[in-house]
Design an enzyme around this catalytic site. Structure first.
Site, PDB file in Angstrom:
ATOM      1  N   SER A   1      -3.197  -0.179   3.698  1.00 28.00           N
ATOM      2  CA  SER A   1      -2.015  -0.366   2.903  1.00 28.00           C
ATOM      3  C   SER A   1      -1.597  -1.814   2.718  1.00 28.00           C
ATOM      4  O   SER A   1      -0.751  -2.116   1.871  1.00 28.00           O
ATOM      5  CB  SER A   1      -0.858   0.405   3.522  1.00 28.00           C
ATOM      6  OG  SER A   1      -0.554  -0.099   4.819  1.00 28.00           O
TER       7      SER A   1
ATOM      8  N   LYS B   1       3.845  -8.827   4.504  1.00 28.74           N
ATOM      9  CA  LYS B   1       3.877  -7.487   3.902  1.00 28.74           C
ATOM     10  C   LYS B   1       5.332  -7.051   3.735  1.00 28.74           C
ATOM     11  O   LYS B   1       6.183  -7.356   4.593  1.00 28.74           O
ATOM     12  CB  LYS B   1       3.125  -6.525   4.824  1.00 28.74           C
ATOM     13  CG  LYS B   1       2.858  -5.140   4.272  1.00 28.74           C
ATOM     14  CD  LYS B   1       1.948  -4.377   5.242  1.00 28.74           C
ATOM     15  CE  LYS B   1       1.664  -2.971   4.781  1.00 28.74           C
ATOM     16  NZ  LYS B   1       0.734  -2.270   5.700  1.00 28.74           N
TER      17      LYS B   1
ATOM     18  N   SER C   1      -4.941  -0.444   8.293  1.00 27.98           N
ATOM     19  CA  SER C   1      -4.319  -1.070   7.118  1.00 27.98           C
ATOM     20  C   SER C   1      -4.397  -2.584   7.063  1.00 27.98           C
ATOM     21  O   SER C   1      -4.026  -3.184   6.053  1.00 27.98           O
ATOM     22  CB  SER C   1      -2.851  -0.645   7.008  1.00 27.98           C
ATOM     23  OG  SER C   1      -2.788   0.701   6.590  1.00 27.98           O
TER      24      SER C   1
END
Lengths: 96, 476
Positions: free
Chosen positions: B153, B78, B177
């Site tokens: 996310s 990420k 997330s």
């Protein structure tokens, strides 16, 4: 809303202020769910209070406040007081 | 290379010299390059670095040296995790040009284990969002149905694994997330105990909630990667002194486990029968099932949406565009420069949460919101401490439903309410796993979530292995 934005140095448009004001109201209404937590289990007295710490947007006078820290001005650069001058333990390699 | 579906098979093929790490990397890279425009799941592709890592592994194998635990694992991370000398945007305009000067601890650990890092994945801006639509770099599409969101996310990470752009991906989980996008993309996702994985070198969102963890297509790869990531770190004082080893779960007799369920939660998804089928599988394997009542899901959500914005507003004070980050070309004075940098550098969701966070921390409302939420968090922890003496694991849905459509407009409050089943694990700091319930092609998957007591990732691994083998047997 304007005061909150000023406190966190955030430039907001009029449209954003209107939009966030409405949304914040609805979100805060939902957050009242917090009242479900049984008060008897929670000892409020143990927690610090913010009494005496009012919110304020501090006056921003960078030149005046920063210049107090400067020893002297040399050309375009400003010299600040040495932090570790008196302490030999903090000598840098280049000083050895 | 399509037949290599897990790390064990990849490592066997590498050792047998059937493939090289470089071949493997390019099989993934070719797919990434072909599909990136359609899915938008990467922000940066690290081809040069990844190639050097793959070639180094090939040299190691050729020399007969021992491979690391993650040798051959092509991993996407990420974009809020620092990889030295590469962009780290966290999905935000304000960090669009920020280049990391050091590796996050989790990156150092992956590299030490011979993993290959293929790229940085797209994400909701500064990890705030549940759909990957708040990213400054555009929305990510769900590979299972490109009309739908991948979740957030860590949406780019989930999409990367689901599209076979990597074997495993790292996400971060502050309120769900990792687990929510895992659920939306039909994957396995794990958030460990708070403090199990170092946060050093991870862009801080809400520091008392954030945890890095893996997403994978199977529990073996998931827990292998987690075992490498987990451990105390002197650079993060919140990391815990305990060690989880891969396959610790195999030492657990599942017949001795008690799983708590809340049938009412299953019904909220409209797919209760699907969730109850898993209950039957667990019962058939000898697991004890116990119906419990837990009235605090709403409470956990309220606590989360007070404390998380409060911590966010504090953490993001550092992003002012002065030393690094977005710098507005037009400003009147220094004060105006700060306001312009932040006003133009942050997106709408960040501004909304900054305002909410500042409001609940303000002197006038601190007692009513922030202080009360901290106290309620302690109350909830004490309730769950009691609960986990009665049951070993809690089984609830991951989300209220499957991935929603990209064009579905959601009010911010409605979007926050979507997190109702995931935030508890973060508020409490307990580990939680999301796994995909069986689904057929064309359908959108639903996730089942298991939570254990603090530091009992071994119990999650045991239940994950049981369910994975049951599902696979069922397929046969």
């Amino acid at each position: 809303m304007e005061r909150l934005a000023a406190m966190i140095k955030l430039d907001l448009s009029e449209a954003e202020i209107t939009e966030y004001t409405g949304q914040l109201g609805r979100i805060l209404d939902y957050l009242k769910t917090l009242e479900q937590a049984p008060a008897k289990v929670i000892n409020y007295a143990e927690w610090p209070s913010t009494l005496g710490q009012p919110d304020e947007v501090a006056a921003f006078e960078p030149t005046a406040s920063l210049s107090k820290q400067f020893v002297k001005e040399q050309l375009r650069y400003l010299e600040v007081p040495a932090v570790f001058k008196a302490n030999k333990e903090f000598k840098t390699k280049s000083e050895d | 290379m399509n037949n290599l579906s897990n790390l064990q098979e990849i490592q066997n093929a590498l050792l047998a010299k059937e493939i090289t790490a470089e071949d493997l990397l390019y099989a993934y890279l070719d797919k990434v390059k072909a599909e990136q425009a359609a899915l938008n799941n990467f922000i940066t592709i690290l081809e040069d670095d990844a190639l050097a890592q793959a070639q180094a592994l090939d040299v190691k194998i050729a020399a007969g040296e021992k491979m690391g635990a993650l040798a051959g694992a092509v991993i996407a991370v990420k974009d809020n995790i620092l990889v030295k000398n590469n962009l780290c945007t966290a999905g935000s305009k304000i960090l669009e040009t920020y280049v990391a000067t050091y590796n996050a601890t989790v990156i150092e650990k992956l590299l030490a284990a011979d993993a290959i890092i293929i790229g940085k994945t797209n994400m909701d801006e500064l990890a705030c969002g549940s759909s990957n639509q708040t990213s400054y770099f555009g929305e990510v599409k769900n590979p299972l149905n490109t009309d739908c969101v991948p979740g957030g996310s860590s949406g780019g990470s989930a999409a990367a694994v689901a599209a076979a752009h990597c074997l495993v991906a790292l996400g971060s989980d502050t309120g769900g997330s990792i687990r929510q996008p895992a659920s939306f993309c039909g994957l396995w996702g794990l958030k460990g105990t708070y403090g199990s994985v170092s946060r050093y070198g991870v862009v801080a969102m809400a520091s008392s909630f954030d945890q890095v963890g893996p997403l994978a297509t199977n529990p073996d790869d998931l827990f292998k990667v987690f075992s490498v990531l987990q451990g105390q770190d002197t650079n993060d004082s919140t990391t815990l002194d305990y060690k989880y080893n891969f396959s610790d779960g195999s030492k657990i007799d599942v017949k001795k486990l008690t799983v708590g369920i809340i049938s009412e939660y299953f019904e909220k998804t409209g797919q209760a029968a699907l969730y109850q089928n898993l209950v039957k599988i667990l019962q058939a394997a000898g697991v004890t099932i116990k119906e419990i009542t837990l009235p605090e899901a709403d409470l956990a959500l309220a606590i989360y949406y007070i404390l998380q914005p409060a911590e966010l507003s504090t953490n993001l004070a550092r992003l002012d565009g002065i030393r690094y980050g977005y710098h507005s070309p037009d400003f009147e004075d220094l004060n105006d420069l700060y306001k312009q940098n932040r006003g133009q550098g942050f997106g709408a969701e960040i501004k909304r949460r900054l305002i909410l966070g500042t409001y609940v921390l303000s002197a006038e409302y601190y007692d009513a919101y922030y202080k009360k939420a901290q106290q309620a968090r302690e109350y909830l922890r004490s309730e769950y401490r009691k609960l986990f003496t009665d049951i070993d694991l809690l089984y609830i849905p991951t989300t209220l439903g499957p991935a929603f459509r990209l064009d579905e407009k959601m009010d911010p409050l409605k979007m926050y309410l979507e997190d109702i089943f995931t935030v508890s694990a973060n508020v409490l700091g307990v580990p939680a796993l999301s796994l995909p319930l069986p689904y057929t092609a064309g359908e959108l998957p639903l996730g089942a979530q298991f939570m254990s007591a603090w530091q009992r990732e071994d119990q999650l691994e045991a239940i994950a292995n049981l369910i994975y083998s049951s599902f696979n047997n069922h397929k046969k």
